[in-house]
Motif scaffolding. Structure first.
Motif, mmCIF file in Angstrom:
data_model
loop_
_atom_site.group_PDB
_atom_site.id
_atom_site.type_symbol
_atom_site.label_atom_id
_atom_site.label_comp_id
_atom_site.label_asym_id
_atom_site.label_seq_id
_atom_site.Cartn_x
_atom_site.Cartn_y
_atom_site.Cartn_z
ATOM 1 N N ALA A 184 2.655 -0.597 5.657
ATOM 2 C CA ALA A 184 2.998 -0.166 4.481
ATOM 3 C C ALA A 184 4.247 0.669 4.343
ATOM 4 C CB ALA A 184 1.820 0.557 3.693
ATOM 5 N N ILE A 185 4.603 1.384 5.616
ATOM 6 C CA ILE A 185 5.598 2.480 5.230
ATOM 7 C C ILE A 185 7.021 1.988 5.876
ATOM 8 C CG2 ILE A 185 3.982 4.158 5.167
ATOM 9 C CD1 ILE A 185 4.791 4.839 8.128
ATOM 10 N N LEU A 204 0.893 -1.259 -0.044
ATOM 11 C CA LEU A 204 -0.048 -0.054 -0.182
ATOM 12 C C LEU A 204 0.953 1.234 -0.138
ATOM 13 C CD1 LEU A 204 -2.934 -0.927 2.576
ATOM 14 C CD2 LEU A 204 -2.896 -1.248 -0.105
ATOM 15 N N VAL A 205 2.139 1.167 0.321
ATOM 16 C CA VAL A 205 2.941 2.373 0.235
ATOM 17 C C VAL A 205 3.043 2.860 -1.128
ATOM 18 C CG1 VAL A 205 5.109 1.086 -0.542
ATOM 19 C CG2 VAL A 205 5.289 3.169 0.755
ATOM 20 N N GLU A 206 2.552 2.263 -2.276
ATOM 21 C CA GLU A 206 2.505 2.608 -3.589
ATOM 22 C C GLU A 206 1.380 3.567 -3.801
ATOM 23 O OE1 GLU A 206 4.851 2.321 -5.629
ATOM 24 O OE2 GLU A 206 5.997 0.966 -4.603
ATOM 25 N N ALA A 207 0.529 3.609 -2.696
ATOM 26 C CA ALA A 207 -0.816 4.660 -2.817
ATOM 27 C C ALA A 207 -0.227 6.018 -2.986
ATOM 28 C CB ALA A 207 -1.600 4.204 -1.729
ATOM 29 N N LYS A 267 -3.659 9.091 1.638
ATOM 30 C CA LYS A 267 -3.821 8.289 0.474
ATOM 31 C C LYS A 267 -3.302 6.949 1.022
ATOM 32 C CE LYS A 267 -2.737 11.620 -3.019
ATOM 33 N NZ LYS A 267 -1.739 12.173 -4.297
ATOM 34 N N VAL A 268 -2.239 6.678 1.809
ATOM 35 C CA VAL A 268 -2.042 5.216 2.191
ATOM 36 C C VAL A 268 -3.131 4.756 3.095
ATOM 37 C CG1 VAL A 268 -0.398 3.978 3.208
ATOM 38 C CG2 VAL A 268 0.455 5.514 1.796
ATOM 39 N N VAL A 269 -3.605 5.637 3.953
ATOM 40 C CA VAL A 269 -4.482 5.354 5.025
ATOM 41 C C VAL A 269 -5.661 5.177 4.303
ATOM 42 C CG1 VAL A 269 -5.737 6.244 6.835
ATOM 43 C CG2 VAL A 269 -3.375 6.466 7.160
#
Length: 256
Positions: free
Chosen positions: A250-251, A19-22, A209-211
């Motif tokens: 994700a991060i 999800l980091v790509e979000a 966005k990631v959240v």
């Protein structure tokens, strides 16, 4: 690396580290995802609401068959026959007919619970017993009303206008959008705190966005449970914990 919304949706369910790509998702796609997520949340609630409405309409027809002959004139309830007072109950409606002052509004209030409503023709007024919103309508405002008119009103409820169902869906959808935006802001504040504590190089806008994608699983899960009247305790807190945990997953590999 360019990742699609569909890939992010799948990652939100099983691979939160992706999800980091979000962070790189464009704003218009983020808005589209909010609308999509709101739609997913709204659909089962709307279906349940429609089912409840249909059951209420069917119960109304059953109640109509049991309304005795009466008329309201000179600010009074005048029954055609003096058969006494009675209460008739279905799954969603409790109907009382009481020209003899044997049933009080408080009696009806005690019978009403959850999704039921009370509808009473009492000696002095028409009483609607709705949870948290009881209403008394004096007969002075209802002169000329009789059983035939009341049955016609109830019968007309069967002709549910598709526009009403559509409007209901739109209102539920808008409510879901507002809730998602509010909750996502809350989650973003906590996510930003996690990023600051762990010294991860991510901006507030990117965290938002990631959240948003990290909140997909708990949001859809609890919306589905609520649609079936399953109300777990501490929903907001559990959603927050899961969302922030997925966000951290994700991060966690980000470096300066």
């Amino acid at each position: 690396m360019v990742i699609s919304l569909f890939q992010l949706f799948k990652a939100s369910l099983s691979r939160p580290e992706q999800l980091v790509e979000a962070r790189n998702v464009k704003t218009r796609k983020t808005i589209f995802y909010i609308l999509f997520l709101s739609f997913v949340i709204t659909l089962p609630v709307w279906i349940e609401t429609t089912r409840t409405l249909n059951e209420f309409i069917q119960d109304g027809q059953e109640i109509a068959e049991n309304i005795p002959a009466f008329k309201i004139e000179n600010d009074e309830l005048v029954p055609e026959e003096q058969d006494g007072s009675f209460i008739y109950q279905t799954d969603s409606i409790i109907f009382a007919f009481d020209p003899n002052e044997k049933i009080s509004p408080s009696d009806m209030d005690r019978r009403v619970f959850n999704d039921t409503i009370g509808f009473s023709l009492l000696e002095k007024n028409l009483y609607l017993s709705i949870p948290f919103y009881p209403m008394e309508i004096p007969y002075s405002q209802l002169n000329g009303l009789n059983d035939v008119t009341m049955k016609e009103i109830i019968s007309n409820m069967q002709d549910t206008n598709p526009l009403i169902l559509l409007l209901t869906f739109v209102l539920l959808w808008i409510s879901s959008v507002i809730l998602i935006v509010i909750y996502n802001f809350l989650y973003t504040v906590f996510g930003n705190l996690v990023a600051a504590i762990t010294r991860k190089p991510i901006r507030f806008k990117e965290t938002w966005k990631v959240v948003l994608f990290a909140s997909t699983l708990p949001t859809v899960l609890f919306a589905g449970l609520n649609a079936f009247n399953i109300q777990p305790l501490f929903q907001i807190e559990i959603q927050l914990i899961i969302t922030v945990f997925f966000y951290y997953k994700a991060i966690k590999n980000l470096s300066r």
